[in-house]
Design an enzyme around this catalytic site. Structure first.
Site, PDB file in Angstrom:
ATOM      1  N   SER A   1      -5.521  35.312  85.284  1.00  0.00           N
ATOM      2  CA  SER A   1      -5.856  35.464  86.208  1.00  0.00           C
ATOM      3  C   SER A   1      -6.093  37.343  85.793  1.00  0.00           C
ATOM      4  O   SER A   1      -4.540  37.041  86.312  1.00  0.00           O
ATOM      5  CB  SER A   1      -5.970  34.650  87.148  1.00  0.00           C
TER       6      SER A   1
ATOM      7  N   TYR B   1      -1.346  29.741  93.690  1.00  0.00           N
ATOM      8  CA  TYR B   1      -1.857  29.497  92.298  1.00  0.00           C
ATOM      9  C   TYR B   1      -1.787  30.977  91.084  1.00  0.00           C
ATOM     10  O   TYR B   1      -1.497  30.691  89.814  1.00  0.00           O
ATOM     11  CB  TYR B   1      -3.397  29.676  92.468  1.00  0.00           C
TER      12      TYR B   1
HETATM   13  N1  LIG Z   1     -13.756  30.767  87.526  1.00  0.00           N
HETATM   14  C1  LIG Z   1     -12.764  31.663  87.977  1.00  0.00           C
HETATM   15  O1  LIG Z   1     -12.951  32.586  88.891  1.00  0.00           O
HETATM   16  C2  LIG Z   1     -11.376  31.807  87.635  1.00  0.00           C
HETATM   17  C3  LIG Z   1     -10.917  33.320  87.279  1.00  0.00           C
HETATM   18  C4  LIG Z   1     -10.023  33.796  86.435  1.00  0.00           C
HETATM   19  C5  LIG Z   1      -9.324  32.575  86.025  1.00  0.00           C
HETATM   20  N2  LIG Z   1     -10.084  31.372  85.979  1.00  0.00           N
HETATM   21  C6  LIG Z   1      -8.980  30.185  85.261  1.00  0.00           C
HETATM   22  O2  LIG Z   1      -9.765  29.659  84.214  1.00  0.00           O
HETATM   23  C7  LIG Z   1      -9.456  29.338  83.302  1.00  0.00           C
HETATM   24  C8  LIG Z   1     -10.739  27.839  83.593  1.00  0.00           C
HETATM   25  O3  LIG Z   1     -11.337  27.933  84.351  1.00  0.00           O
HETATM   26  P1  LIG Z   1     -13.440  27.567  84.902  1.00  0.00           P
HETATM   27  O4  LIG Z   1     -13.067  28.357  85.463  1.00  0.00           O
HETATM   28  O5  LIG Z   1     -13.804  27.844  83.830  1.00  0.00           O
HETATM   29  O6  LIG Z   1     -13.340  26.739  85.712  1.00  0.00           O
HETATM   30  P2  LIG Z   1     -13.548  25.094  85.498  1.00  0.00           P
HETATM   31  O7  LIG Z   1     -12.586  24.583  86.286  1.00  0.00           O
HETATM   32  O8  LIG Z   1     -14.656  24.899  85.983  1.00  0.00           O
HETATM   33  O9  LIG Z   1     -12.748  24.829  84.471  1.00  0.00           O
HETATM   34  C9  LIG Z   1     -11.371  24.440  84.333  1.00  0.00           C
HETATM   35  C10 LIG Z   1     -11.352  23.030  83.205  1.00  0.00           C
HETATM   36  O10 LIG Z   1     -10.040  22.546  82.525  1.00  0.00           O
HETATM   37  C11 LIG Z   1      -9.820  21.174  83.582  1.00  0.00           C
HETATM   38  N3  LIG Z   1      -8.373  21.135  83.391  1.00  0.00           N
HETATM   39  C12 LIG Z   1      -7.641  21.332  84.865  1.00  0.00           C
HETATM   40  N4  LIG Z   1      -6.694  20.353  85.113  1.00  0.00           N
HETATM   41  C13 LIG Z   1      -6.460  19.676  83.440  1.00  0.00           C
HETATM   42  C14 LIG Z   1      -4.649  19.032  83.022  1.00  0.00           C
HETATM   43  N5  LIG Z   1      -4.577  18.949  83.561  1.00  0.00           N
HETATM   44  N6  LIG Z   1      -5.654  18.768  81.920  1.00  0.00           N
HETATM   45  C15 LIG Z   1      -6.952  19.108  81.191  1.00  0.00           C
HETATM   46  N7  LIG Z   1      -7.454  19.428  81.386  1.00  0.00           N
HETATM   47  C16 LIG Z   1      -7.693  19.868  82.811  1.00  0.00           C
HETATM   48  C17 LIG Z   1     -10.619  20.916  84.210  1.00  0.00           C
HETATM   49  O11 LIG Z   1     -10.743  19.689  83.791  1.00  0.00           O
HETATM   50  C18 LIG Z   1     -12.146  22.051  83.792  1.00  0.00           C
HETATM   51  O12 LIG Z   1     -12.537  20.932  83.298  1.00  0.00           O
HETATM   52  C19 LIG Z   1      -8.450  28.076  84.846  1.00  0.00           C
HETATM   53  O13 LIG Z   1      -7.223  28.757  83.610  1.00  0.00           O
HETATM   54  C20 LIG Z   1      -8.642  28.910  85.954  1.00  0.00           C
HETATM   55  O14 LIG Z   1      -7.327  29.172  86.389  1.00  0.00           O
HETATM   56  C21 LIG Z   1     -10.937  30.955  87.026  1.00  0.00           C
END
Ligand SMILES: NC(=O)c1ccc[n+]([C@@H]2O[C@H](COP(=O)([O-])OP(=O)(O)OC[C@H]3O[C@@H](n4cnc5c(N)ncnc54)[C@H](O)[C@@H]3O)[C@@H](O)[C@H]2O)c1
Length: 267
Positions: free
Chosen positions: A154, A167
């Site tokens: 991130s 986080y």
């Molecule tokens: N959305 C943002 O603003 C953002 C910004 C920077 C980084 N991220 C990172 O991007 C990645 C994807 O997130 P996203 O934005 O698609 O959010 P999201 O919540 O839509 O998707 C994350 C997915 O990971 C799954 N997940 C969480 N914990 C899990 C576990 N223990 N085992 C298996 N699956 C698990 C969730 O069920 C979900 O479907 C994450 O690592 C998040 O930290 C997100």
């Protein structure tokens, strides 16, 4: 002909959001997909997690592109579930060439109010979950003498952000993990790189969908981005993932920031 014809890609957190977008983008380049998601219950999250139904929707979108998709319900916090998913993927689809360790959760709030359980849950998912994934896929890739791994950190893994200390600690941690592991496997045809998105429009930050911006923390982060657009779309991140996994093998241990200009503010 796609750049990934004949490749098999495993994506954790593949049920929705960025993981689903990566599944579709890699399938569009010819890869077969293994989507891992639908974890067990968590404590004090302000949004719901991906479900088995979400996993099947990812599979439907991949299959619409003519590629195979194996949806696997597994929790990356559990090393035996991750190992079983990797074994099943390689057995049913014939190889495992690409892994995107994307599963993650977020919790916000001042550090002195982070409970032991929330801290542990963040570490178990965002840091240990990536460790479990890398440890399980590397031996398979080593046997093939080929592998492309991308770890989702991130922009929070590149800077300090108030109310995101726990986080961000996990997201800084996986950069150290990925860079060190990249050095261990660099002679074996395996690359490991990191992608760092800024705020991205997914259920993690916008649980109810729609266009409204959910909370003050997200609004504050958006205002800090030099490029004046509210947030990334998941597909913006997928382009970076495709770039890293189609690289011929000369980029490893690198960090790709997809940061709406936020990269200009750090070192
Ligand atoms: N959305 C943002 O603003 C953002 C910004 C920077 C980084 N991220 C990172 O991007 C990645 C994807 O997130 P996203 O934005 O698609 O959010 P999201 O919540 O839509 O998707 C994350 C997915 O990971 C799954 N997940 C969480 N914990 C899990 C576990 N223990 N085992 C298996 N699956 C698990 C969730 O069920 C979900 O479907 C994450 O690592 C998040 O930290 C997100």
């Amino acid at each position: 002909m796609g750049a990934l014809d004949g490749r098999v890609a495993l994506i954790t957190g593949g049920a929705r959001g960025q993981g689903r977008a990566h599944a579709v983008a890699l399938a569009a380049e010819g890869a077969d997909i293994v989507a891992v998601d639908a974890p067990g219950p968590m404590t004090d999250l302000t949004y719901p997690l991906g479900t088995v139904d979400d996993l099947h929707e990812t599979a439907r979108l991949v299959e619409k592109l003519g590629r195979r998709c194996l949806p696997i319900a597994a929790d990356v916090r559990d090393s035996s579930q991750v190992a079983a998913a990797v074994e099943q993927a390689a057995a049913e689809l014939g190889s495992l060439d690409i892994a995107v360790a994307n599963a993650g959760i977020v919790s916000t709030g001042p550090l002195d109010q982070v409970s032991d359980r929330v801290w542990q849950q963040l570490l178990d998912t965002n840091l240990t979950g990536v460790f479990h994934t890398l440890r399980a896929v590397i031996p398979v890739m080593r046997r093939q003498r080929f592998g492309r791994i991308v770890v989702t950190s991130s922009m929070g893994g590149r800077m300090g952000i108030p109310d995101l200390a726990a986080y961000n600690a996990t997201k800084w941690g996986i950069i150290g993990l990925a860079k060190s592991a990249a050095l261990e496997v660099a002679k074996e045809g395996i690359t490991i790189n990191v992608i760092c998105p800024t705020t991205t429009q997914t259920p993690m930050v916008q649980p109810a969908g729609g266009d409204d911006v959910p909370d003050e923390l997200v609004r504050r982060m958006m205002r800090a981005n030099p490029i004046p657009q509210p947030w990334l779309q998941p597909e913006d991140v997928s382009r970076g993932v495709v770039y890293l996994v189609t690289d011929p093998g000369v980029i490893t241990g690198s960090v790709l920031e997809v940061g709406l200009g936020g990269s200009a503010r750090i070192h």
